[in-house]
Motif scaffolding. Sequence first.
Motif, mmCIF file in Angstrom:
data_model
loop_
_atom_site.group_PDB
_atom_site.id
_atom_site.type_symbol
_atom_site.label_atom_id
_atom_site.label_comp_id
_atom_site.label_asym_id
_atom_site.label_seq_id
_atom_site.Cartn_x
_atom_site.Cartn_y
_atom_site.Cartn_z
ATOM 1 N N GLU A 97 3.219 -22.606 -11.522
ATOM 2 C CA GLU A 97 3.260 -23.936 -11.310
ATOM 3 C C GLU A 97 3.163 -24.226 -9.895
ATOM 4 O OE1 GLU A 97 6.306 -27.446 -12.400
ATOM 5 O OE2 GLU A 97 6.060 -25.902 -13.935
ATOM 6 N N ARG A 98 4.010 -23.537 -9.181
ATOM 7 C CA ARG A 98 3.937 -23.966 -7.717
ATOM 8 C C ARG A 98 3.106 -23.230 -6.646
ATOM 9 N NH1 ARG A 98 10.239 -23.260 -6.429
ATOM 10 N NH2 ARG A 98 9.269 -23.573 -4.149
ATOM 11 N N GLY A 99 2.011 -22.385 -7.413
ATOM 12 C CA GLY A 99 1.042 -21.815 -6.701
ATOM 13 C C GLY A 99 1.834 -20.644 -5.771
ATOM 14 N N ILE A 100 2.966 -20.050 -6.076
ATOM 15 C CA ILE A 100 3.513 -19.046 -5.090
ATOM 16 C C ILE A 100 3.047 -17.768 -5.627
ATOM 17 C CG2 ILE A 100 5.751 -18.126 -4.791
ATOM 18 C CD1 ILE A 100 6.952 -20.868 -5.011
ATOM 19 N N ALA A 101 2.444 -16.969 -4.562
ATOM 20 C CA ALA A 101 2.091 -15.711 -4.851
ATOM 21 C C ALA A 101 3.211 -14.627 -4.505
ATOM 22 C CB ALA A 101 0.661 -15.499 -4.201
ATOM 23 N N LEU A 102 3.797 -14.065 -5.226
ATOM 24 C CA LEU A 102 4.947 -13.054 -4.890
ATOM 25 C C LEU A 102 4.263 -12.083 -3.752
ATOM 26 C CD1 LEU A 102 6.707 -12.497 -8.099
ATOM 27 C CD2 LEU A 102 6.902 -14.687 -6.602
ATOM 28 N N GLY A 103 5.213 -11.659 -2.797
ATOM 29 C CA GLY A 103 4.903 -10.855 -1.755
ATOM 30 C C GLY A 103 5.741 -9.582 -1.939
ATOM 31 N N PRO A 104 5.508 -8.608 -1.057
ATOM 32 C CA PRO A 104 6.240 -7.342 -1.148
ATOM 33 C C PRO A 104 7.778 -7.323 -0.892
ATOM 34 C CG PRO A 104 5.227 -7.487 0.970
ATOM 35 C CD PRO A 104 4.706 -8.548 0.075
ATOM 36 N N ILE A 105 8.502 -6.529 -1.294
ATOM 37 C CA ILE A 105 10.029 -6.527 -1.149
ATOM 38 C C ILE A 105 10.408 -5.935 0.296
ATOM 39 C CG2 ILE A 105 10.308 -6.043 -3.644
ATOM 40 C CD1 ILE A 105 11.307 -3.528 -3.250
ATOM 41 N N GLY A 106 9.672 -5.866 1.023
ATOM 42 C CA GLY A 106 9.900 -5.264 2.384
ATOM 43 C C GLY A 106 8.722 -5.295 3.196
ATOM 44 N N HIS A 107 8.834 -4.837 4.624
ATOM 45 C CA HIS A 107 7.800 -5.262 5.517
ATOM 46 C C HIS A 107 6.945 -3.988 5.636
ATOM 47 C CE1 HIS A 107 10.575 -8.214 6.769
ATOM 48 N NE2 HIS A 107 9.701 -8.960 6.850
ATOM 49 N N ARG A 108 7.504 -2.608 5.565
ATOM 50 C CA ARG A 108 6.635 -1.455 5.536
ATOM 51 C C ARG A 108 7.349 -0.270 4.662
ATOM 52 N NH1 ARG A 108 7.643 2.810 9.237
ATOM 53 N NH2 ARG A 108 9.565 2.192 10.387
ATOM 54 N N ILE A 109 6.647 0.645 4.096
ATOM 55 C CA ILE A 109 7.120 1.678 3.484
ATOM 56 C C ILE A 109 7.463 2.767 4.181
ATOM 57 C CG2 ILE A 109 6.599 3.334 1.693
ATOM 58 C CD1 ILE A 109 5.007 1.342 0.143
ATOM 59 N N VAL A 110 8.579 3.312 4.456
ATOM 60 C CA VAL A 110 9.139 4.364 5.371
ATOM 61 C C VAL A 110 8.565 5.857 4.857
ATOM 62 C CG1 VAL A 110 10.825 5.487 6.633
ATOM 63 C CG2 VAL A 110 10.691 2.609 6.503
ATOM 64 N N GLU A 111 9.179 6.056 3.570
ATOM 65 C CA GLU A 111 8.910 7.294 2.929
ATOM 66 C C GLU A 111 8.765 6.748 1.293
ATOM 67 O OE1 GLU A 111 9.007 10.281 3.860
ATOM 68 O OE2 GLU A 111 9.757 9.949 5.715
ATOM 69 N N GLU A 112 7.838 7.707 0.716
ATOM 70 C CA GLU A 112 7.873 7.545 -0.827
ATOM 71 C C GLU A 112 7.343 8.966 -1.345
ATOM 72 O OE1 GLU A 112 5.534 4.532 -4.249
ATOM 73 O OE2 GLU A 112 4.900 4.382 -1.839
ATOM 74 N N ASN A 113 7.935 9.106 -2.394
ATOM 75 C CA ASN A 113 7.723 10.214 -3.560
ATOM 76 C C ASN A 113 7.734 9.594 -4.896
ATOM 77 O OD1 ASN A 113 10.456 10.571 -4.551
ATOM 78 N ND2 ASN A 113 10.928 11.011 -2.253
ATOM 79 N N GLU A 114 7.747 10.595 -5.779
ATOM 80 C CA GLU A 114 7.608 10.121 -7.299
ATOM 81 C C GLU A 114 8.630 9.567 -7.805
ATOM 82 O OE1 GLU A 114 8.384 14.338 -9.317
ATOM 83 O OE2 GLU A 114 6.567 13.524 -9.458
ATOM 84 N N LEU A 115 9.864 9.918 -7.032
ATOM 85 C CA LEU A 115 11.066 9.188 -7.539
ATOM 86 C C LEU A 115 11.686 8.272 -6.850
ATOM 87 C CD1 LEU A 115 12.757 12.493 -8.377
ATOM 88 C CD2 LEU A 115 11.909 10.967 -9.910
ATOM 89 N N THR A 116 11.222 7.866 -5.570
ATOM 90 C CA THR A 116 11.958 6.940 -4.531
ATOM 91 C C THR A 116 10.857 6.397 -3.763
ATOM 92 O OG1 THR A 116 12.696 8.584 -2.900
ATOM 93 C CG2 THR A 116 14.183 8.108 -4.532
ATOM 94 N N ARG A 117 11.050 5.032 -3.367
ATOM 95 C CA ARG A 117 10.269 4.429 -2.385
ATOM 96 C C ARG A 117 11.372 3.772 -1.279
ATOM 97 N NH1 ARG A 117 8.007 0.835 -5.326
ATOM 98 N NH2 ARG A 117 5.931 2.317 -5.921
ATOM 99 N N VAL A 118 11.083 4.033 0.043
ATOM 100 C CA VAL A 118 12.015 3.499 1.029
ATOM 101 C C VAL A 118 11.295 2.478 1.918
ATOM 102 C CG1 VAL A 118 13.701 4.000 3.023
ATOM 103 C CG2 VAL A 118 13.307 5.809 0.874
#
Length: 261
Positions: free
Chosen positions: A12-33
């Motif tokens: 309703e307010r035209g808000i596009a949701l953004g990412p939960i952080g600024h950059r991904i430091v590490e990622e694998n199939e179980l975790t994302r940092v």
Amino acid sequence: MTQDYGFALARERGIALGPIGHRIVEENELTRVWEVRLAPGEELGFHIHYHPYYVVSLGGGDNEIETIFGKTIATQEPLGHTVYIDEKRAIHKLTNRSDQTYLSRLIEFKAVRWTYDDDPAQARPEAGEQTPEGYAAAFREILEHTADLPWEPKSLKGLYQKMLWRDEETGASIALIKFDKGVGIPNAHAHASNQFMYCLSGKYRYIPTGTTLVAGSFYCNPVGSVHGPTIADEATIFLEIYDGPHYPVQPPWYTDPKDAT
């Protein structure tokens, strides 16, 4: 009854949701940092979380969470502060209200994926529908009954571990570590990644500074920071987490190279 997490209000307010952080430091199939870094007065825009997560502050102070419904929650997140969120929360944003930069690592646990009743894009497939690609993988779980695992001796006498999880590609790991009384790391040293330790029992001391960990203590040692030598004044058990490789080179107190990874 459908719970309102704010998706309709965002549209309703035209808000596009953004990412939960600024950059991904590490990622694998179980975790994302994620790295979250906010200058004084800066905000991380409206977003929502799809996985349980753990936040470790690497510096900062007073922050403010504001939900899309206008509710504000003051938080204090100085260096070493940790928080674990394992429940769904409404769309929100984060603002640094202190006079210093806020820096943290946000660790998502991807084995659990939340869906929201008021978010059509996240609806679960109905019975009989074809499961979307990757959907089942998001629900893979790891379960270890740690009492059933043997303590594996390391090549430093009096030091043992129970490896709970390890990423062979990045070197990231989660393990239980046990020091016998009187045993410690004999030299000053630094790590090749961020080290996080939660003391479950005992008493463990960093000799040059007198910093002492007891049951319930959380300790964060950033990558490259020199600390030690150490000693266990009592038999001590830690939960130890690295977000990458443990050491830049094999330290002299280990004769087995695998003990340094």
